[in-house]
Design a protein around this motif. Sequence first.
Motif, PDB file in Angstrom:
ATOM      1  N   THR A 182       0.855  -1.189   0.000  1.00 25.02           N
ATOM      2  CA  THR A 182       0.000   0.000   0.000  1.00 25.02           C
ATOM      3  C   THR A 182       0.887   1.234   0.000  1.00 25.02           C
ATOM      4  OG1 THR A 182      -1.777  -1.121   1.193  1.00 25.02           O
ATOM      5  CG2 THR A 182      -1.777   1.272   1.251  1.00 25.02           C
ATOM      6  N   LEU A 183       0.628   2.148  -0.942  1.00 25.07           N
ATOM      7  CA  LEU A 183       1.408   3.374  -1.079  1.00 25.07           C
ATOM      8  C   LEU A 183       0.510   4.590  -0.894  1.00 25.07           C
ATOM      9  CD1 LEU A 183       3.396   2.513  -4.356  1.00 25.07           C
ATOM     10  CD2 LEU A 183       4.163   2.171  -1.997  1.00 25.07           C
ATOM     11  N   ASP A 184       1.056   5.626  -0.298  1.00 25.31           N
ATOM     12  CA  ASP A 184       0.372   6.909  -0.277  1.00 25.31           C
ATOM     13  C   ASP A 184       0.298   7.423  -1.718  1.00 25.31           C
ATOM     14  OD1 ASP A 184       0.513  10.023  -0.269  1.00 25.31           O
ATOM     15  OD2 ASP A 184      -0.135   9.537   1.768  1.00 25.31           O
ATOM     16  N   ALA A 185      -0.896   7.729  -2.191  1.00 28.75           N
ATOM     17  CA  ALA A 185      -1.062   8.091  -3.602  1.00 28.75           C
ATOM     18  C   ALA A 185      -0.368   9.399  -3.951  1.00 28.75           C
ATOM     19  CB  ALA A 185      -2.547   8.188  -3.933  1.00 28.75           C
ATOM     20  N   ARG A 186      -0.151  10.271  -2.983  1.00 25.50           N
ATOM     21  CA  ARG A 186       0.457  11.567  -3.262  1.00 25.50           C
ATOM     22  C   ARG A 186       1.977  11.509  -3.201  1.00 25.50           C
ATOM     23  NH1 ARG A 186       2.198  16.042  -0.476  1.00 25.50           N
ATOM     24  NH2 ARG A 186       1.794  14.988   1.514  1.00 25.50           N
ATOM     25  N   THR A 187       2.514  10.834  -2.196  1.00 24.73           N
ATOM     26  CA  THR A 187       3.965  10.838  -1.980  1.00 24.73           C
ATOM     27  C   THR A 187       4.648   9.537  -2.386  1.00 24.73           C
ATOM     28  OG1 THR A 187       3.775   9.973   0.268  1.00 24.73           O
ATOM     29  CG2 THR A 187       3.626  12.384  -0.012  1.00 24.73           C
ATOM     30  N   LEU A 188       3.862   8.472  -2.624  1.00 25.37           N
ATOM     31  CA  LEU A 188       4.356   7.125  -2.894  1.00 25.37           C
ATOM     32  C   LEU A 188       4.984   6.476  -1.664  1.00 25.37           C
ATOM     33  CD1 LEU A 188       5.963   7.504  -6.446  1.00 25.37           C
ATOM     34  CD2 LEU A 188       3.648   6.769  -5.869  1.00 25.37           C
ATOM     35  N   ARG A 189       4.813   7.048  -0.502  1.00 30.09           N
ATOM     36  CA  ARG A 189       5.396   6.475   0.708  1.00 30.09           C
ATOM     37  C   ARG A 189       4.714   5.152   1.045  1.00 30.09           C
ATOM     38  NH1 ARG A 189       3.818   6.780   5.952  1.00 30.09           N
ATOM     39  NH2 ARG A 189       2.206   8.302   5.394  1.00 30.09           N
ATOM     40  N   PRO A 190       5.495   4.069   1.246  1.00 35.53           N
ATOM     41  CA  PRO A 190       4.891   2.784   1.633  1.00 35.53           C
ATOM     42  C   PRO A 190       4.215   2.877   3.001  1.00 35.53           C
ATOM     43  CG  PRO A 190       7.122   2.470   0.818  1.00 35.53           C
ATOM     44  CD  PRO A 190       6.943   3.946   1.020  1.00 35.53           C
ATOM     45  N   GLU A 191       3.059   2.235   3.114  1.00 32.87           N
ATOM     46  CA  GLU A 191       2.301   2.268   4.366  1.00 32.87           C
ATOM     47  C   GLU A 191       2.019   0.876   4.928  1.00 32.87           C
ATOM     48  OE1 GLU A 191      -1.172   4.464   3.194  1.00 32.87           O
ATOM     49  OE2 GLU A 191      -0.219   6.402   3.648  1.00 32.87           O
ATOM     50  N   ARG A 192       2.045  -0.143   4.062  1.00 28.99           N
ATOM     51  CA  ARG A 192       1.709  -1.487   4.515  1.00 28.99           C
ATOM     52  C   ARG A 192       2.195  -2.489   3.483  1.00 28.99           C
ATOM     53  NH1 ARG A 192      -4.337  -4.142   4.861  1.00 28.99           N
ATOM     54  NH2 ARG A 192      -3.929  -5.736   6.432  1.00 28.99           N
ATOM     55  N   VAL A 193       2.639  -3.646   3.945  1.00 25.74           N
ATOM     56  CA  VAL A 193       3.008  -4.748   3.061  1.00 25.74           C
ATOM     57  C   VAL A 193       2.261  -5.994   3.511  1.00 25.74           C
ATOM     58  CG1 VAL A 193       4.854  -6.235   2.199  1.00 25.74           C
ATOM     59  CG2 VAL A 193       5.296  -3.803   2.573  1.00 25.74           C
ATOM     60  N   VAL A 194       1.532  -6.623   2.590  1.00 26.30           N
ATOM     61  CA  VAL A 194       0.799  -7.855   2.873  1.00 26.30           C
ATOM     62  C   VAL A 194       1.408  -8.983   2.051  1.00 26.30           C
ATOM     63  CG1 VAL A 194      -1.425  -9.037   2.691  1.00 26.30           C
ATOM     64  CG2 VAL A 194      -1.342  -6.640   3.397  1.00 26.30           C
ATOM     65  N   PRO A 195       1.918 -10.024   2.691  1.00 25.50           N
ATOM     66  CA  PRO A 195       2.477 -11.157   1.932  1.00 25.50           C
ATOM     67  C   PRO A 195       1.365 -11.965   1.278  1.00 25.50           C
ATOM     68  CG  PRO A 195       2.530 -11.604   4.289  1.00 25.50           C
ATOM     69  CD  PRO A 195       2.074 -10.186   4.144  1.00 25.50           C
ATOM     70  N   LEU A 196       1.680 -12.591   0.149  1.00 28.75           N
ATOM     71  CA  LEU A 196       0.727 -13.412  -0.586  1.00 28.75           C
ATOM     72  C   LEU A 196       1.285 -14.822  -0.753  1.00 28.75           C
ATOM     73  CD1 LEU A 196      -0.056 -10.856  -3.440  1.00 28.75           C
ATOM     74  CD2 LEU A 196      -1.488 -11.316  -1.430  1.00 28.75           C
ATOM     75  N   ALA A 197       0.393 -15.792  -0.868  1.00 31.12           N
ATOM     76  CA  ALA A 197       0.808 -17.182  -1.085  1.00 31.12           C
ATOM     77  C   ALA A 197      -0.350 -17.946  -1.698  1.00 31.12           C
ATOM     78  CB  ALA A 197       1.228 -17.826   0.232  1.00 31.12           C
ATOM     79  N   ASP A 198      -0.038 -19.125  -2.260  1.00 32.35           N
ATOM     80  CA  ASP A 198      -1.103 -19.956  -2.796  1.00 32.35           C
ATOM     81  C   ASP A 198      -1.740 -20.775  -1.677  1.00 32.35           C
ATOM     82  OD1 ASP A 198       0.535 -22.162  -2.260  1.00 32.35           O
ATOM     83  OD2 ASP A 198       0.991 -22.556  -4.368  1.00 32.35           O
ATOM     84  N   GLU A 199      -2.598 -21.714  -2.029  1.00 34.66           N
ATOM     85  CA  GLU A 199      -3.334 -22.498  -1.040  1.00 34.66           C
ATOM     86  C   GLU A 199      -2.427 -23.374  -0.183  1.00 34.66           C
ATOM     87  OE1 GLU A 199      -6.022 -21.507  -4.465  1.00 34.66           O
ATOM     88  OE2 GLU A 199      -3.952 -22.194  -4.225  1.00 34.66           O
ATOM     89  N   HIS A 200      -1.209 -23.621  -0.641  1.00 34.78           N
ATOM     90  CA  HIS A 200      -0.267 -24.461   0.098  1.00 34.78           C
ATOM     91  C   HIS A 200       0.832 -23.651   0.776  1.00 34.78           C
ATOM     92  CE1 HIS A 200      -2.254 -27.788  -1.936  1.00 34.78           C
ATOM     93  NE2 HIS A 200      -2.010 -27.197  -3.095  1.00 34.78           N
ATOM     94  N   GLY A 201       0.694 -22.339   0.737  1.00 40.91           N
ATOM     95  CA  GLY A 201       1.686 -21.476   1.363  1.00 40.91           C
ATOM     96  C   GLY A 201       2.881 -21.165   0.496  1.00 40.91           C
ATOM     97  N   ALA A 202       2.858 -21.584  -0.778  1.00 39.30           N
ATOM     98  CA  ALA A 202       3.968 -21.325  -1.687  1.00 39.30           C
ATOM     99  C   ALA A 202       3.857 -19.921  -2.274  1.00 39.30           C
ATOM    100  CB  ALA A 202       3.974 -22.355  -2.811  1.00 39.30           C
ATOM    101  N   PRO A 203       4.981 -19.303  -2.614  1.00 38.70           N
ATOM    102  CA  PRO A 203       4.942 -17.946  -3.162  1.00 38.70           C
ATOM    103  C   PRO A 203       4.277 -17.910  -4.534  1.00 38.70           C
ATOM    104  CG  PRO A 203       7.156 -18.849  -3.285  1.00 38.70           C
ATOM    105  CD  PRO A 203       6.362 -19.796  -2.456  1.00 38.70           C
ATOM    106  N   LEU A 204       3.768 -16.731  -4.901  1.00 36.22           N
ATOM    107  CA  LEU A 204       3.099 -16.516  -6.172  1.00 36.22           C
ATOM    108  C   LEU A 204       3.957 -15.650  -7.086  1.00 36.22           C
ATOM    109  CD1 LEU A 204      -0.488 -15.572  -4.906  1.00 36.22           C
ATOM    110  CD2 LEU A 204       0.279 -17.798  -5.742  1.00 36.22           C
ATOM    111  N   ASP A 205       3.889 -15.943  -8.379  1.00 39.08           N
ATOM    112  CA  ASP A 205       4.432 -15.020  -9.379  1.00 39.08           C
ATOM    113  C   ASP A 205       3.277 -14.101  -9.772  1.00 39.08           C
ATOM    114  OD1 ASP A 205       5.648 -13.652 -11.388  1.00 39.08           O
ATOM    115  OD2 ASP A 205       6.110 -15.381 -12.633  1.00 39.08           O
ATOM    116  N   SER A 206       2.973 -13.163  -8.884  1.00 38.06           N
ATOM    117  CA  SER A 206       1.776 -12.333  -8.998  1.00 38.06           C
ATOM    118  C   SER A 206       2.001 -11.200  -9.999  1.00 38.06           C
ATOM    119  CB  SER A 206       1.403 -11.773  -7.622  1.00 38.06           C
ATOM    120  OG  SER A 206       2.544 -11.424  -6.869  1.00 38.06           O
ATOM    121  N   GLU A 207       1.086 -11.075 -10.972  1.00 36.81           N
ATOM    122  CA  GLU A 207       1.299 -10.155 -12.090  1.00 36.81           C
ATOM    123  C   GLU A 207       0.166  -9.166 -12.333  1.00 36.81           C
ATOM    124  OE1 GLU A 207       4.022  -9.842 -13.767  1.00 36.81           O
ATOM    125  OE2 GLU A 207       5.132 -11.638 -13.189  1.00 36.81           O
TER     126      GLU A 207
END
Length: 349
Positions: free
Chosen positions: A91-116
């Motif tokens: 999540t970025l501040d739309a005005r400054t681009l400052r990061p505000e939050r990072v949420v990790p993602l994974a598939d149903e088995h907990g493996a990383p995603l090549d999210s596009e």
Amino acid sequence: MRLRTVLAGLTAGLAAVTCLTAAGPAAATPPRGHATPPSGHACSPHVLVDRFSDALDKTTYDGTFIGNFSALAVDRDGSLAALEDRSALVTLDARTLRPERVVPLADEHGAPLDSEGLVVEGDGTRLITSETEPAIRRHARDGRILDRLPVPSSLLVAPAGRAASNLTFEGLTLLPGGRTLLASMEAPISGDASDIVRFQTWNRTRGGHFGLAAQYAYRADARLGVSEVQAAPDGRLLVLERGFTAGVGNTVRLYLADPRHATDTGRIENVTGRPGVRLVTKTLLADLAACPSLGATAKQPQPNPLLDNIEGMTITGRDRTGRLKVLLVSDDNQNAAQLTRFYYLRVRV
């Protein structure tokens, strides 16, 4: 898509640049009330580039590398959602681009995603593509998987289907009205013409789920693939095509495409461009190599030092003249020779 995986016949890796705009990171903030950029900012009669920002290049937030961006979306609170292709949503501040939050993602088995590809719905649900299966999953704001959409067997990665690995669902957008979702393949599937890519749609069903709907065929320029697609307010599509040539640099072109009269190719095994199959029509809005460089520099050969590996695109609103405000971002692949860069465009469609 990570640059070590490329379209056939292309070399992985795109040029990087290191300088900020003259205004530095503050260039991420648009001038209030600014409707017409200074003279010389035109890329074409249809597209203007206001500025760029390298403010997030090679930065971290709460121990997480910020970069690898493959998609952008405007969240319901006005912030920017920036998707990393290494299993994170920032999540970025739309005005400054400052990061505000990072949420990790994974598939149903907990493996990383090549999210596009990324869509943020009005209730905050995130629709996110994974390029390796391929798949589209519905995620809650905290990253939990809520659902998984069906995918036609032909679009699965071989040997299960006819798609090439890491060349599948690169773009994702929700059409006006919120009932139809569209995903763009990056490259052709086996049996189709070498420049034809498929656009798959889903229609919303009860409970926020989606069922398979029409499929369309789009002709990309020679040696280019589709890196992103975004729906304009009138139902047409902004399509970003991208490619790379070693020793020359990258090509990035923005098209306006119209699928509304195209043939449904869902039941057509091989699309070769033959008569009788109406392809998605497209009109060139701008070749971004023709944009002013705005003082950018590049470490490697480039037709324009402003360019990099542009993968993400979202429409953030309109200016006072009616132009669409379009934000692009490049994927630096966490590579010292590449760059995380945001581009602020205005597009007349």
